[in-house]
Design a protein around this motif. Structure first.
Motif, PDB file in Angstrom:
ATOM      1  N   GLY A 123       0.782  -1.232   0.000  1.00 49.99           N
ATOM      2  CA  GLY A 123       0.000   0.000   0.000  1.00 49.99           C
ATOM      3  C   GLY A 123       0.811   1.279   0.000  1.00 49.99           C
ATOM      4  N   GLY A 124       2.111   1.179   0.291  1.00 50.50           N
ATOM      5  CA  GLY A 124       2.967   2.358   0.298  1.00 50.50           C
ATOM      6  C   GLY A 124       3.357   2.762  -1.115  1.00 50.50           C
ATOM      7  N   GLY A 125       4.116   3.865  -1.209  1.00 44.19           N
ATOM      8  CA  GLY A 125       4.482   4.394  -2.509  1.00 44.19           C
ATOM      9  C   GLY A 125       5.309   3.439  -3.352  1.00 44.19           C
ATOM     10  N   GLN A 131       3.082   0.535  -4.496  1.00 40.85           N
ATOM     11  CA  GLN A 131       2.151   0.948  -5.548  1.00 40.85           C
ATOM     12  C   GLN A 131       2.866   1.110  -6.883  1.00 40.85           C
ATOM     13  OE1 GLN A 131      -1.017   3.819  -4.852  1.00 40.85           O
ATOM     14  NE2 GLN A 131      -0.488   3.867  -2.695  1.00 40.85           N
ATOM     15  N   THR A 185       5.794   5.704   8.137  1.00 33.98           N
ATOM     16  CA  THR A 185       6.275   4.373   7.765  1.00 33.98           C
ATOM     17  C   THR A 185       7.592   4.083   8.468  1.00 33.98           C
ATOM     18  OG1 THR A 185       5.231   4.523   5.594  1.00 33.98           O
ATOM     19  CG2 THR A 185       6.978   2.894   5.861  1.00 33.98           C
ATOM     20  N   GLY A 207       3.534   0.494   6.478  1.00 34.65           N
ATOM     21  CA  GLY A 207       3.543   1.088   5.148  1.00 34.65           C
ATOM     22  C   GLY A 207       2.678   2.327   5.072  1.00 34.65           C
ATOM     23  N   GLY A 208       2.862   3.090   3.980  1.00 28.08           N
ATOM     24  CA  GLY A 208       2.139   4.338   3.825  1.00 28.08           C
ATOM     25  C   GLY A 208       0.641   4.163   3.686  1.00 28.08           C
ATOM     26  N   GLY A 209       0.214   3.029   3.129  1.00 30.78           N
ATOM     27  CA  GLY A 209      -1.209   2.762   3.019  1.00 30.78           C
ATOM     28  C   GLY A 209      -1.867   2.670   4.381  1.00 30.78           C
ATOM     29  N   ALA A 221      -2.149   6.150   6.036  1.00 27.86           N
ATOM     30  CA  ALA A 221      -3.277   6.938   5.533  1.00 27.86           C
ATOM     31  C   ALA A 221      -4.593   6.492   6.172  1.00 27.86           C
ATOM     32  CB  ALA A 221      -3.356   6.832   4.013  1.00 27.86           C
ATOM     33  N   ASN A 273       2.736  11.551   4.403  1.00 33.04           N
ATOM     34  CA  ASN A 273       2.637  10.580   3.320  1.00 33.04           C
ATOM     35  C   ASN A 273       3.006  11.160   1.963  1.00 33.04           C
ATOM     36  OD1 ASN A 273       1.949   8.221   4.597  1.00 33.04           O
ATOM     37  ND2 ASN A 273      -0.178   8.203   3.936  1.00 33.04           N
ATOM     38  N   ASN A 274       3.496  10.280   1.090  1.00 37.11           N
ATOM     39  CA  ASN A 274       3.697  10.649  -0.311  1.00 37.11           C
ATOM     40  C   ASN A 274       2.336  10.902  -0.953  1.00 37.11           C
ATOM     41  OD1 ASN A 274       5.870   7.932  -0.089  1.00 37.11           O
ATOM     42  ND2 ASN A 274       6.626  10.023  -0.259  1.00 37.11           N
ATOM     43  N   GLU A 297       0.141   7.897  -1.793  1.00 32.18           N
ATOM     44  CA  GLU A 297      -0.355   7.125  -0.662  1.00 32.18           C
ATOM     45  C   GLU A 297      -1.645   7.701  -0.070  1.00 32.18           C
ATOM     46  OE1 GLU A 297       3.958   5.492   1.009  1.00 32.18           O
ATOM     47  OE2 GLU A 297       3.189   7.422   1.715  1.00 32.18           O
TER      48      GLU A 297
END
Length: 338
Positions: free
Chosen positions: A45-47, A50, A163, A191-193, A196, A209-210, A213
């Protein structure tokens, strides 16, 4: 490793009145002979995850490789599991790793026996941005509103989700603490997901977050971007949330937060791989970059689309390593040595 060749061997067959000698066919360009692995040294789920999965889908949809692409997450040890896997896969022309800043921060923070020079640089695909996000239900309309509230309350009143530990999100958090003069409670996630989702659920007060994300949650009206940690505003004009586009977000510096940070999204291979294999993947990535799906990913995620290979890429990585060493020392995140 020697270049793969197709060799046609004819015995001593005679044709017509005499034997005809056939020379070996010229060497063909290297191609993978079994599935390609992309290691993601972070959670799902993170950058990085993805981007790797987007590339997997693009390569499959456009038949850019005769072999399939498999994405494998190895987030253990702040990504150290993934890096050591690639380091120990010497000569494996079918393995790649997509990198983020833990390329530098993980060995510096943990002391694991790994350095980016243990791998073979392939290509920088893009640079990723960082945005200060809050829940859309919060009253903050600007970064100044957010900072003023932090300053008005005791230390550790605000929870920042990010993260991992001692990685880029926490480095930015430390910089924010210096800029505001207030300590924050940093909560690490895989992770970034996940970060969020935690922010949408109001379990944390903010994240860095990026764009990729958090964009879906911004579009859904659940999150609000306050500022971007870059020297200039993002150069994307398509509307994302109502009348707002990525270029609607001011820089953090313009809001009084003098903090800047961008992150590598690039690929490496194990040590000892063949130059022809590296060239194959560079060519593959160039084809990926020409697809409409890639261009949409870049726009959705507001990426800086810098592309580098070869010595230019290696030099950029070496300079980034020095930068992170300074940031890690300043934050007190370097592993203790005997």
């Amino acid at each position: 490793m020697s270049v793969a060749k197709t060799v046609l061997t004819i015995g001593t067959a005679a044709f017509a009145s005499g034997a005809v000698a056939l020379s070996a066919l010229p060497a063909q360009a290297w191609e993978p002979s079994h599935p390609i692995e992309i290691i993601v040294p972070a959670g799902t789920g993170g950058g990085a995850d993805q981007m790797a999965r987007a590339m997997q889908g693009i390569i499959t949809k456009h038949n850019l490789s005769k072999q399939s692409v498999v994405v494998i997450n190895k987030s253990g040890g702040a990504g150290g599991e993934g890096f050591l896997d690639v380091k120990n896969s010497k000569g494996n022309d079918h393995k790649l790793i997509i990198t983020l800043s833990n390329l530098f921060t993980t060995p510096m923070a943990t002391g694991i026996p790994f350095n980016w020079k243990d791998m073979t640089p392939v290509a920088m695909m893009a640079l990723d941005e960082f945005v200060l996000w809050v829940n859309a239900d919060k009253p903050y309309k600007t970064a100044k509103d957010y900072v003023d509230d932090i300053k008005s309350k005791p230390d550790n009143s605000f929870k920042m989700g990010g993260t991992g530990s001692k990685q880029e999100d926490q480095i930015i958090t430390v910089a924010l603490q210096k800029a505001t003069g207030k300590k924050m409670t940093y909560i690490p996630y895989k992770g970034g997901g996940e970060v969020a989702v935690q922010l949408v659920g109001n379990h944390i007060d903010s994240s860095v977050n990026n764009p990729i994300e958090a964009v879906a949650h911004w579009r859904a009206g659940k999150l609000r971007p306050l500022c971007v940690f870059d020297s200039k505003k993002l150069d994307y004009h398509d509307k994302i949330a109502g009348d707002l586009a990525w270029d609607s977000i001011p820089t953090c510096k313009s809001a009084g937060l003098d903090v800047e940070y961008v992150m590598l999204r690039g690929y490496f291979m194990p040590p000892g791989v063949s130059p022809d294999a590296v060239a194959y993947y560079v060519d593959l990535f160039k084809k990926v970059r020409e697809t409409p799906e890639w261009k949409k990913l870049m726009s959705d995620g507001a990426f800086n689309q810098t592309f580098m290979t070869g010595d230019e890429y290696a030099k950029w990585v070496a300079d980034a390593e020095k930068l992170h060493e300074g940031l890690m020392k300043e934050a007190g995140f370097m592993a203790k040595t005997n």
